[in-house]
Design a protein around this motif. Structure first.
Motif, PDB file in Angstrom:
ATOM      1  N   ARG A 177     -40.943   7.501 -44.366  1.00 58.59           N
ATOM      2  CA  ARG A 177     -40.869   7.070 -45.770  1.00 58.59           C
ATOM      3  C   ARG A 177     -39.814   5.992 -45.976  1.00 58.59           C
ATOM      4  NH1 ARG A 177     -41.371  12.708 -46.377  1.00 58.59           N
ATOM      5  NH2 ARG A 177     -39.124  12.919 -46.733  1.00 58.59           N
ATOM      6  N   GLU A 178     -38.733   6.063 -45.201  1.00 57.35           N
ATOM      7  CA  GLU A 178     -37.622   5.113 -45.347  1.00 57.35           C
ATOM      8  C   GLU A 178     -37.288   4.564 -43.954  1.00 57.35           C
ATOM      9  OE1 GLU A 178     -34.375   6.954 -47.465  1.00 57.35           O
ATOM     10  OE2 GLU A 178     -35.726   8.026 -48.795  1.00 57.35           O
ATOM     11  N   PRO A 179     -38.011   3.537 -43.493  1.00 58.48           N
ATOM     12  CA  PRO A 179     -37.947   3.090 -42.096  1.00 58.48           C
ATOM     13  C   PRO A 179     -36.594   2.534 -41.641  1.00 58.48           C
ATOM     14  CG  PRO A 179     -39.930   2.266 -43.186  1.00 58.48           C
ATOM     15  CD  PRO A 179     -39.063   2.843 -44.245  1.00 58.48           C
ATOM     16  N   HIS A 180     -35.675   2.276 -42.547  1.00 57.35           N
ATOM     17  CA  HIS A 180     -34.390   1.717 -42.122  1.00 57.35           C
ATOM     18  C   HIS A 180     -33.525   2.749 -41.402  1.00 57.35           C
ATOM     19  CE1 HIS A 180     -33.279   3.726 -45.889  1.00 57.35           C
ATOM     20  NE2 HIS A 180     -32.026   3.723 -45.455  1.00 57.35           N
ATOM     21  N   TRP A 181     -33.833   4.031 -41.570  1.00 59.25           N
ATOM     22  CA  TRP A 181     -33.017   5.064 -40.936  1.00 59.25           C
ATOM     23  C   TRP A 181     -33.263   5.122 -39.432  1.00 59.25           C
ATOM     24  CZ3 TRP A 181     -29.031   6.433 -43.399  1.00 59.25           C
ATOM     25  CH2 TRP A 181     -29.032   6.737 -44.761  1.00 59.25           C
ATOM     26  N   GLN A 182     -32.197   5.394 -38.674  1.00 60.55           N
ATOM     27  CA  GLN A 182     -32.287   5.518 -37.220  1.00 60.55           C
ATOM     28  C   GLN A 182     -31.691   6.853 -36.782  1.00 60.55           C
ATOM     29  OE1 GLN A 182     -30.233   2.164 -35.520  1.00 60.55           O
ATOM     30  NE2 GLN A 182     -31.428   0.659 -36.672  1.00 60.55           N
ATOM     31  N   VAL A 183     -32.080   7.294 -35.592  1.00 58.89           N
ATOM     32  CA  VAL A 183     -31.498   8.491 -34.981  1.00 58.89           C
ATOM     33  C   VAL A 183     -30.627   8.047 -33.818  1.00 58.89           C
ATOM     34  CG1 VAL A 183     -31.951  10.639 -33.735  1.00 58.89           C
ATOM     35  CG2 VAL A 183     -33.405   9.976 -35.671  1.00 58.89           C
ATOM     36  N   GLY A 184     -29.343   8.356 -33.883  1.00 55.69           N
ATOM     37  CA  GLY A 184     -28.422   8.002 -32.818  1.00 55.69           C
ATOM     38  C   GLY A 184     -28.427   9.040 -31.710  1.00 55.69           C
ATOM     39  N   GLN A 185     -27.749   8.730 -30.627  1.00 54.49           N
ATOM     40  CA  GLN A 185     -27.676   9.658 -29.491  1.00 54.49           C
ATOM     41  C   GLN A 185     -26.323   9.530 -28.809  1.00 54.49           C
ATOM     42  OE1 GLN A 185     -31.225  10.501 -27.080  1.00 54.49           O
ATOM     43  NE2 GLN A 185     -30.059   9.868 -25.290  1.00 54.49           N
ATOM     44  N   VAL A 186     -25.721  10.673 -28.473  1.00 51.97           N
ATOM     45  CA  VAL A 186     -24.453  10.709 -27.743  1.00 51.97           C
ATOM     46  C   VAL A 186     -24.740  11.260 -26.351  1.00 51.97           C
ATOM     47  CG1 VAL A 186     -22.154  11.734 -27.631  1.00 51.97           C
ATOM     48  CG2 VAL A 186     -23.084  10.996 -29.837  1.00 51.97           C
ATOM     49  N   ASN A 187     -24.436  10.487 -25.322  1.00 56.30           N
ATOM     50  CA  ASN A 187     -24.795  10.864 -23.955  1.00 56.30           C
ATOM     51  C   ASN A 187     -23.663  11.497 -23.166  1.00 56.30           C
ATOM     52  OD1 ASN A 187     -27.564  10.038 -24.016  1.00 56.30           O
ATOM     53  ND2 ASN A 187     -26.863   7.928 -23.937  1.00 56.30           N
ATOM     54  N   ALA A 188     -22.492  11.643 -23.769  1.00 53.53           N
ATOM     55  CA  ALA A 188     -21.416  12.431 -23.162  1.00 53.53           C
ATOM     56  C   ALA A 188     -21.507  13.850 -23.720  1.00 53.53           C
ATOM     57  CB  ALA A 188     -20.060  11.813 -23.482  1.00 53.53           C
ATOM     58  N   VAL A 189     -21.072  14.832 -22.941  1.00 52.24           N
ATOM     59  CA  VAL A 189     -21.171  16.219 -23.400  1.00 52.24           C
ATOM     60  C   VAL A 189     -20.392  16.401 -24.701  1.00 52.24           C
ATOM     61  CG1 VAL A 189     -20.627  18.620 -22.876  1.00 52.24           C
ATOM     62  CG2 VAL A 189     -21.534  17.135 -21.084  1.00 52.24           C
ATOM     63  N   ALA A 190     -21.074  16.852 -25.726  1.00 47.97           N
ATOM     64  CA  ALA A 190     -20.467  17.057 -27.044  1.00 47.97           C
ATOM     65  C   ALA A 190     -20.271  18.534 -27.363  1.00 47.97           C
ATOM     66  CB  ALA A 190     -21.331  16.409 -28.128  1.00 47.97           C
ATOM     67  N   ILE A 191     -21.180  19.374 -26.859  1.00 40.91           N
ATOM     68  CA  ILE A 191     -21.165  20.806 -27.154  1.00 40.91           C
ATOM     69  C   ILE A 191     -21.243  21.578 -25.846  1.00 40.91           C
ATOM     70  CG2 ILE A 191     -22.410  22.697 -28.304  1.00 40.91           C
ATOM     71  CD1 ILE A 191     -23.552  20.596 -30.251  1.00 40.91           C
ATOM     72  N   VAL A 192     -20.472  22.639 -25.732  1.00 41.56           N
ATOM     73  CA  VAL A 192     -20.554  23.540 -24.581  1.00 41.56           C
ATOM     74  C   VAL A 192     -21.082  24.885 -25.071  1.00 41.56           C
ATOM     75  CG1 VAL A 192     -19.289  24.716 -22.739  1.00 41.56           C
ATOM     76  CG2 VAL A 192     -18.652  22.374 -23.407  1.00 41.56           C
ATOM     77  N   HIS A 193     -22.158  25.354 -24.441  1.00 40.00           N
ATOM     78  CA  HIS A 193     -22.852  26.572 -24.876  1.00 40.00           C
ATOM     79  C   HIS A 193     -22.713  27.656 -23.819  1.00 40.00           C
ATOM     80  CE1 HIS A 193     -26.913  28.720 -25.690  1.00 40.00           C
ATOM     81  NE2 HIS A 193     -25.978  29.228 -26.453  1.00 40.00           N
ATOM     82  N   SER A 194     -22.188  28.808 -24.206  1.00 40.87           N
ATOM     83  CA  SER A 194     -21.976  29.911 -23.259  1.00 40.87           C
ATOM     84  C   SER A 194     -22.857  31.116 -23.550  1.00 40.87           C
ATOM     85  CB  SER A 194     -20.504  30.353 -23.294  1.00 40.87           C
ATOM     86  OG  SER A 194     -20.153  30.825 -24.585  1.00 40.87           O
ATOM     87  N   GLY A 195     -23.819  30.964 -24.444  1.00 38.07           N
ATOM     88  CA  GLY A 195     -24.566  32.106 -24.944  1.00 38.07           C
ATOM     89  C   GLY A 195     -25.487  32.797 -23.972  1.00 38.07           C
TER      90      GLY A 195
END
Length: 360
Positions: A152-170
């Motif tokens: 609906r609003e094509p100007h929006w973009q999705v970014g990406q972070v390729n360094a570890v941002a979250i550590v999950h121990s579950g």
């Protein structure tokens, strides 16, 4: 730009403090929805300054998360679970990331402790927008709502972070089986009403594979692959599961074909780590030594810190009689294990010493 941490919790007294400590310097607001805790979870959250609300559990993670989003007043939302922590590097990067004017949401790299594959990408950082919300009762994501908003609003973009941002121990320890039972129940119920959801077919296949229920896993994989409209990330995961299914049944040629199909799917390279490991293992079973060595080279180029890639390649080189090259790889593995998991470094060092290949 203000940032809110938004969480849903239940009986997380043992882990919640560590999660909140990891984000204390990164967020302006903490919103927590409790779904029925019987321990000290609520008190711990309040001690960290969280706004705590209550929501009755309905076997639907998306519904609970959407209830929490309604209480957020900040510009951006960061979503974590109590068994996750934000890395220090991400704490430093977060303000800059949230200043990107065209970014609607950001995909973050999560490290998965105790499971393979060891990395996954998750959509956990996004603008507080009334048209961004979670869908699916399990493995809930905002992805579909973000895509609809972009259309609906094509100007929006999705970014990406390729360094570890979250550590999950579950998935460490006894928690894994508890999560599997809940996952099967919720996803199976949902898929009866939404058989077109290839994403959940893939996720359910992974649960069945982990339990050794190969017939059910095959059914789920077939359901997903038979659908013509699916995201590349789902296609990748379905082929990866198919390769694991063939490997478990010692159908090595078929496993190699499935893993190669996964690797040919356009997805972020770090998500390929586990597939390369599995591919090399299948190649070794067919005595395709050269192919396996090349696969390990590619894996080391992809992730130079992956000790297992050097260890496995060193063991193969040793088997082939290339002692000098093998010891170089194995020493690299020991050095990496020493940084990441010292007991494994000690075990590998002692094994090589017992073989007379390494001095004490």
């Amino acid at each position: 730009m203000s940032i809110a941490l938004c969480m849903i919790v239940r009986d997380e007294a043992a882990r919640l403090g560590g999660c909140l400590a990891s984000v204390a310097e990164a967020v302006d607001e903490i919103v927590i929805v409790d779904t029925g805790s019987q321990d000290e979870t609520v008190a711990i959250a309040q001690a960290w300054g969280a706004q705590v609300y209550h929501y009755p559990w309905q076997e639907d993670f998306a519904a609970a998360r959407n209830a929490a989003l309604k209480y957020v007043h900040s510009d951006w939302v960061l979503v974590l679970d109590a068994d996750e922590t934000l890395t220090p590097a991400m704490v430093q990067a977060l303000p800059t990331i949230c200043q990107q004017p065209q970014w609607l949401a950001v995909t973050l790299l999560r490290q998965e402790l105790g499971v393979v594959p060891p990395y996954s990408y998750v959509s956990r950082l996004f603008r507080c927008h009334p048209q961004i919300y979670f869908q699916r009762p399990y493995h809930e994501t905002i992805d579909d709502s973000v895509l609809a908003l972009q259309q609906r609003e094509p100007h929006w973009q999705v970014g990406q972070v390729n360094a570890v941002a979250i550590v999950h121990s579950g998935y460490l320890g006894a928690q894994r089986q508890q999560k599997h039972e809940r996952a099967k129940r919720i996803m199976a119920n949902y898929l009866r009403q939404h058989p077109e959801d290839t994403y959940l077919w893939s996720k359910l296949a992974g649960v069945y594979l982990a339990e050794g229920d190969f017939a059910s896993a095959q059914t789920c994989i077939a359901q997903g692959l038979n659908a013509s409209d699916r995201p590349a990330s789902v296609t990748y995961e379905l082929y990866y599961h198919q390769g694991n299914l063939y490997s478990a049944q010692q159908q090595w040629a078929e496993a190699i074909a499935a893993y190669e199909a996964a690797l040919n799917t356009p997805t972020p390279p770090l998500s390929h780590v586990a597939t390369y490991l599995r591919l090399a293992d299948a190649q070794k079973h067919l005595k395709r030594w050269g192919d396996a060595l090349t696969t390990y080279d590619r894996l080391q180029a992809l992730d130079p810190t992956l000790a297992l890639a050097y260890q496995n390649q060193g063991a193969l080189l040793l088997r082939l009689g290339h002692v000098h090259a093998a010891l170089e790889k194995l020493q690299t593995a020991i050095d990496l294990w020493q940084q990441q998991h010292p007991p494994e470094a000690d075990r590998l060092r002692q094994e090589l010493q017992a073989m007379g290949l390494l001095n004490g």
